[in-house]
Design a protein around this motif. Structure first.
Motif, short mmCIF file in Angstrom:
data_model
loop_
_atom_site.label_atom_id
_atom_site.label_comp_id
_atom_site.label_asym_id
_atom_site.label_seq_id
_atom_site.Cartn_x
_atom_site.Cartn_y
_atom_site.Cartn_z
N GLY A 37 0.80 -1.23 0.00
CA GLY A 37 0.00 0.00 0.00
C GLY A 37 0.82 1.26 0.00
O GLY A 37 0.26 2.37 0.00
N SER A 38 2.16 1.15 -0.03
CA SER A 38 3.00 2.35 0.08
C SER A 38 3.08 3.13 -1.22
O SER A 38 3.39 4.33 -1.20
CB SER A 38 4.40 1.97 0.53
N VAL A 53 8.85 7.92 -8.28
CA VAL A 53 8.25 9.18 -7.85
C VAL A 53 6.76 9.19 -8.16
O VAL A 53 5.95 9.68 -7.36
CB VAL A 53 8.97 10.37 -8.51
N ASP A 54 6.38 8.64 -9.29
CA ASP A 54 4.95 8.56 -9.62
C ASP A 54 4.18 7.81 -8.53
O ASP A 54 3.09 8.21 -8.13
CB ASP A 54 4.75 7.83 -10.96
N GLY A 55 4.76 6.70 -8.07
CA GLY A 55 4.08 5.91 -7.04
C GLY A 55 3.98 6.64 -5.72
O GLY A 55 2.96 6.54 -5.01
N LEU A 89 2.34 3.86 5.09
CA LEU A 89 3.35 4.62 5.81
C LEU A 89 4.42 3.69 6.39
O LEU A 89 5.63 3.98 6.32
CB LEU A 89 2.70 5.42 6.94
N ALA A 90 3.98 2.59 6.96
CA ALA A 90 4.92 1.67 7.58
C ALA A 90 5.93 1.12 6.57
O ALA A 90 7.13 1.02 6.85
CB ALA A 90 4.16 0.52 8.26
N ALA A 91 5.46 0.78 5.39
CA ALA A 91 6.36 0.24 4.37
C ALA A 91 7.17 1.34 3.69
O ALA A 91 8.37 1.17 3.45
CB ALA A 91 5.54 -0.53 3.33
N GLU A 99 9.36 -1.80 -1.23
CA GLU A 99 8.44 -0.77 -1.72
C GLU A 99 8.63 0.55 -0.95
O GLU A 99 7.71 1.34 -0.82
CB GLU A 99 7.00 -1.25 -1.59
N ARG A 100 9.84 0.77 -0.48
CA ARG A 100 10.12 2.00 0.26
C ARG A 100 9.96 3.20 -0.66
O ARG A 100 10.06 3.12 -1.89
CB ARG A 100 11.52 1.98 0.83
N TRP A 101 9.77 4.37 -0.03
CA TRP A 101 9.62 5.61 -0.79
C TRP A 101 10.96 6.20 -1.20
O TRP A 101 11.97 6.08 -0.47
CB TRP A 101 8.90 6.65 0.05
N THR A 102 10.97 6.90 -2.32
CA THR A 102 12.06 7.80 -2.65
C THR A 102 12.16 8.85 -1.54
O THR A 102 11.16 9.40 -1.10
CB THR A 102 11.80 8.48 -3.99
N ARG A 103 13.36 9.11 -1.09
CA ARG A 103 13.55 10.01 0.04
C ARG A 103 13.78 11.45 -0.42
O ARG A 103 14.27 11.69 -1.53
CB ARG A 103 14.75 9.53 0.88
#
Length: 627
Positions: A37-38, A53-55, A89-91, A99-103
């Protein structure tokens, strides 16, 4: 299609409709969420910043809307929004998760999305943040905290993204820099312009960002848990600043309300138009700040959203695309990706206010264009605003905005530097329009037919005058026009293209505006035309349902028209023009008309020593001094 206003709803009816619309948008994106869900990666060609970034954008911008729904329902969560977004948020904040976010330190766009995360975590604190596991809270603070001390924030509306993030961090015991906030608040103050307006940075960048960013965030920031302590630490007084912000917003709303067409169409001008009904955001900001008339603010915001719904937005799959009424990729800038359109969520901000709020309980009130013709000037952007009740169209005649600085010489941006914009037309936006201005322009042409650009012009006059008991707007500007060989490798952020510039000639342009008519005068300075072989004046690029025409008033030129099948997000257009060859000496004058039906008659123009007198189709007269 007519421009008449739709039947106004009660506040309860409007809120129920908007809530159902929001829920449809949120439901439609769920099949595109990653397993954790991230990331919400919507279909279509990846944006200029890539799929990752799109995700992130897809998550953060729909999180805005989910947060508004939770806050407005006091945490009631029939669709399990808090649970789904908390899992994301957790992932997303877990650096070891696939599936971590771009920082934020990895890509600047993450700084934008971090602000949405922080804003909603604050707004929905009891239902999301307070229920996160301690390790998820720690990771979220670490992720957001990477913006502290970062010097890579552009000098524009982005300063608010850091203010919002650091305010949330302060409220949860995270890192925070008083110097960052003081610097960013000072930048915000530099962007302040007369009449309630903001420029989006130091340039003459006047567009929807004034409302959906530079007015919106101060109204929301003042309500954040850590705002008072952050302001105090930065040497600021939140109460004093908020009072100033409210006063500035209230004045801006007078112009913003006048810019909404009776059918709810916002002005098609400026970058990021694919955010669509985010144009409703400043009216909800007024409700949050307690300024303006609640029933009118609700009517304006709701009508803008309905305008898009009535034109098939979202499409049958429930998704927002890069486009306007329909998918139309050329409307995007380089920074636009498949998740970008969900900044439209800001246009549904009112749902964060409970049903008992006055914005929902007040009786509906009509928009300015519903009550009669509107004519006013906005000095900061250099605009005359002319709306006609009969067809509901709002027109802007522009002598002050070009997304650059006076004296510079880039190419014109069709989104900013044209002489006119409206709620019923779009500027031409194909490749030719960026290279060689046609619609709503006064240009010199060389032997190859290349048109000059006017970016960097000087505003000479923006005022209302009264003659013979009637008001008209008079505007003027002087441009050292130039041909340009554009640098096509430059990133597209909405401004005009840089490139090699060649001087052409100085053109003085004067506009007298009343109702659906602009009387436009132009003069090329003697001996400055360079390689120019002709002068051309272009009118509105309009569809077949509109009357767009130019009539000759002073001087004799060759009339013509250009047809384009797909140069705007509104479909096929025809642009009338008049060409004068050789370049005329002295003033020429035309009448430029835009309406839903042809006008009976046209203005007449008389030039005397230093003055122009216009006799309008109804026989009334306006006299103005020429620069």
């Amino acid at each position: 299609m007519t421009g008449h206003a739709p039947e106004m709803q009660t506040g309860a009816e409007a809120r129920a409709w908007l809530a159902a619309y929001a829920d449809r948008l949120l439901a439609a994106v769920q099949p595109y969420a990653s397993p954790s869900g991230s990331l919400i990666t919507l279909p279509g060609k990846p944006g200029g910043y890539g799929t990752a970034v799109d995700g992130l954008e897809g998550f953060a911008r729909t999180f805005l809307l989910a947060g508004f729904r939770l806050a407005g329902e006091d945490g009631a969560d029939l669709h399990h929004l808090a649970e789904r977004y908390a899992a994301g948020l957790a992932a997303g904040t877990d650096p070891s998760h696939p599936e971590r976010w771009t920082r934020p330190e990895e890509h600047g766009q993450a700084k934008v999305e971090a602000a949405s995360l922080a804003l909603i975590l604050d707004m929905t604190r009891p239902w999301i943040w307070d229920r996160l596991a301690p390790d998820v809270q720690e990771r979220t603070v670490e992720y957001l905290g990477s913006v502290v001390g970062d010097s890579g924030y552009p000098d524009n509306n982005w300063v608010w993204f850091r203010i919002v993030v650091e305010t949330f961090l302060r409220s949860v015991g995270g890192p925070f820099s008083a110097a960052d906030v003081a610097r960013d608040l000072a930048a915000h103050d530099r962007f302040r312009r007369p009449g309630g307006w903001f420029a989006d940075g130091p340039e003459r960048s006047f567009d929807h960002y004034a409302g959906w960013a530079l007015h919106l965030y101060p109204a929301l920031w003042a309500r954040m848990s850590g705002a008072a302590s952050v302001a105090e630490a930065a040497g600021d007084d939140l109460a004093v600043r908020s009072a100033t912000d409210r006063e500035h917003l209230e004045r801006y709303l007078a112009d913003a309300l006048a810019l909404v067409g009776s059918d709810g169409a916002p002005l098609l001008q400026g970058r990021s138009l694919t955010y669509r009904f985010a144009a409703a955001a400043p009216f909800w900001a007024g409700a949050f700040a307690g300024v303006g008339r609640p029933g009118q603010l609700r009517e304006a915001a709701t009508r803008i959203v309905r305008h898009f719904a009535d034109h098939g937005v979202p499409g049958p799959d429930g998704l927002l695309t890069l486009g306007w009424h329909h998918p139309w990729r050329p409307i995007a800038q380089r920074y636009s990706g498949t998740g970008s359109p969900y900044w439209a969520s800001k246009g549904l901000l009112g749902l964060a206010l409970p049903p008992s709020h006055e914005v929902w309980t007040a009786a509906p009130e009509p928009l300015p264009v519903d009550d009669g013709d509107v004519l006013t000037v906005a000095a900061a952007p250099g605009w005359a605003i002319s709306a006609t009740r009969g067809d509901g169209i709002v027109r802007v005649i522009n002598h002050g905005t070009d997304h650059t600085l006076p004296g510079s010489d880039p190419g014109d941006s069709p989104l900013y530097a044209r002489l006119g914009y409206s709620t019923a037309t779009s500027p031409l936006l194909d490749a030719d329009a960026w290279r060689s201005p046609l619609d709503q322009s006064v240009v010199l042409l060389d032997a190859d037919g290349r048109a000059t650009h006017r970016a960097g012009f000087e505003t000479a006059l923006v005022e209302l005058v009264e003659t013979d008991g009637i008001a008209a707007a008079v505007l003027a500007s002087v441009a050292d026009t130039h041909w340009i060989e554009p640098d096509t490798s430059a990133p597209d952020h909405g401004s005009g293209r840089p490139g090699e510039s060649t001087p052409a000639g100085r053109i003085t342009t004067v506009s007298l505006v009343r109702g659906p008519w602009e009387v436009r005068l132009a003069r090329v300075s003697t001996g400055s035309a360079g390689e120019a072989v002709a002068l051309r004046i272009g009118g509105w690029a309009a569809g077949s349902d509109l009357d767009s025409r130019i009539v000759q008033l002073v001087g004799v030129g060759e009339p013509g028209a250009a047809h384009h099948d797909d140069a705007t997000p509104l479909g096929a257009t025809t642009t009338p023009w008049i060409r004068y060859a050789p370049v005329p000496v002295g003033w020429v004058g035309v009448g430029v008309h835009l309406a839903r039906t042809p006008d009976i008659g046209h203005p007449r123009l008389e030039l005397t020593a230093g003055q122009a007198t216009v006799t309008w189709p109804d026989g009334r007269r306006t006299t103005a001094t020429l620069p």
